[in-house]
Design a protein around this motif. Structure first.
Motif: not given
Length: 379
Positions: A231-241, A320-327, A329-333
């Protein structure tokens, strides 16, 4: 003629307390004591590490106890010592118990003891004074230790007691363990009004700022470093702080923007207003995470793991939303990066928190009602 009610004299004990309002450690204790001190029907004494207090709060530790408590805070607190430095904890725990017992014994004028963290009730003397215990998420893990429930039941036998978990999900196990010995009543903490006053901009299309505010441990981070990669690596339009103290030696990837511990003022003024949302994938024992409530009060959507503490907040509030997998997490973001979905969910969360949680003055009123009833029933 008007009847004047005598103020209730309370000794509050806590092993955590912030130096000031910019400190993150035990800040909820500061807000709770401030809320109680604003009342003219409570006389409050505080046994806790040294920090700023209002003039209405009487600081109760002796000089020696104050030095010890400050040292304990520098070591990360008693729970951190037990996990990370068990040998040092073997000498620290007896000193803490002796200090607490001395404080309770000296407070002859107290009408009631208000104990934060259930283990701090163990050295209460058998003098029959009413006892209110704030139960937090870490206490639920502590109660799994051998003989801990037995010792707490002994305390409940010696004192009229109300156990006050700060979240409803703790009610059932506490009632099962102690309901035949004491009252169990959930009392949520409050929220500082500053969080409700935040005016958020609509999520920008060119840069989405996602926040994670937590102590940096493996359990508190959960799988965010692994799941967040796509979700965050190599994304210039999204950051995790990421904000919080580094309490374990964890190597953070380059795509994480780590800022260290952040003051509530910094988060409130500089980060929450422009953030897209808050992510918490903790696997740690949580009570009712204060930062989630503050984010909701600010109108931020939450993406969370399925801990009971998280479900207790997000389930009824739809914040909000719960997430149980990388997928997931990405779709919730991606879902909350849509301005309309973000705004609608944020408004739901803010309204729920305003109605169900309120402010620290509301929290103080809830505790005062418990004090008053407990004393009246045992006069």
């Amino acid at each position: 003629m008007a009847v004047t009610t005598k103020p209730i004299t309370v000794l509050m004990s806590s092993t955590s307390y912030p130096e000031n309002l910019l400190d993150w450690k035990g800040l909820f204790i500061r807000h709770l004591t401030d809320g109680l001190a604003r009342r003219n029907d409570v006389n409050l004494s505080l046994w806790a590490p040294k920090g700023e207090t209002t003039a209405q709060v009487k600081y109760f530790p002796t000089e020696r106890e104050s030095v010890f408590l400050s040292s304990l805070m520098r070591d990360g607190g008693i729970a951190h010592l037990l996990r990370s430095h068990p040998l040092k904890a073997m000498t620290t725990v007896p000193r803490l118990l002796r200090g607490l017992n001395s404080a309770y014994s000296r407070a002859a004028e107290a009408d009631i003891y208000h104990v934060n963290w259930i283990q701090n009730a163990l050295p209460v003397p058998a003098n029959g004074k009413p006892l209110v215990i704030s139960v937090l998420g870490t206490d639920m893990q502590l109660l799994k230790l051998p003989l801990m429930k037995t010792m707490i039941r002994r305390i409940c036998n010696q004192h009229p007691t109300v156990l006050c978990p700060n979240a409803e999900w703790m009610l059932s196990p506490l009632i099962e363990a102690f309901g035949d010995r004491c009252t169990v009543k959930a009392i949520p903490f409050g929220i500082d009004p500053q969080w409700y006053k935040i005016e958020r901009s609509r999520p920008p299309q060119e840069q989405h700022v996602w926040l994670a505010v937590t102590r940096i441990t493996k359990a508190k981070l959960g799988p965010i470093l692994e799941w967040g990669l796509s979700a965050f690596e190599n994304h210039t339009d999204r950051q995790l702080h990421l904000f919080g103290p580094m309490q374990e030696n964890i190597i953070l990837p380059a795509w994480v923007h780590y800022h260290g511990p952040a003051s509530p003022e910094d988060l409130c003024k500089n980060w929450f207003p422009r953030a897209t949302g808050l992510i918490t994938l903790s696997r740690h024992a949580e009570g009712r995470p204060q930062v989630m409530l503050e984010a909701m009060a600010a109108g931020l959507p939450i993406i969370a793991s399925r801990l009971p503490a998280h479900k207790n907040i997000i389930g009824p509030s739809e914040a909000g939303r719960f997430c149980d997998s990388p997928h997931e997490l990405l779709t919730s973001i991606q879902h909350f990066e849509d301005a309309e979905a973000n705004c609608q969910t944020g408004l739901l969360g803010r309204e729920w928190v305003r109605t169900e949680i309120g402010t620290w003055d509301d929290c103080a009123e809830r505790f005062y009602s418990v004090y008053k009833q407990l004393i009246a029933e045992n006069a």
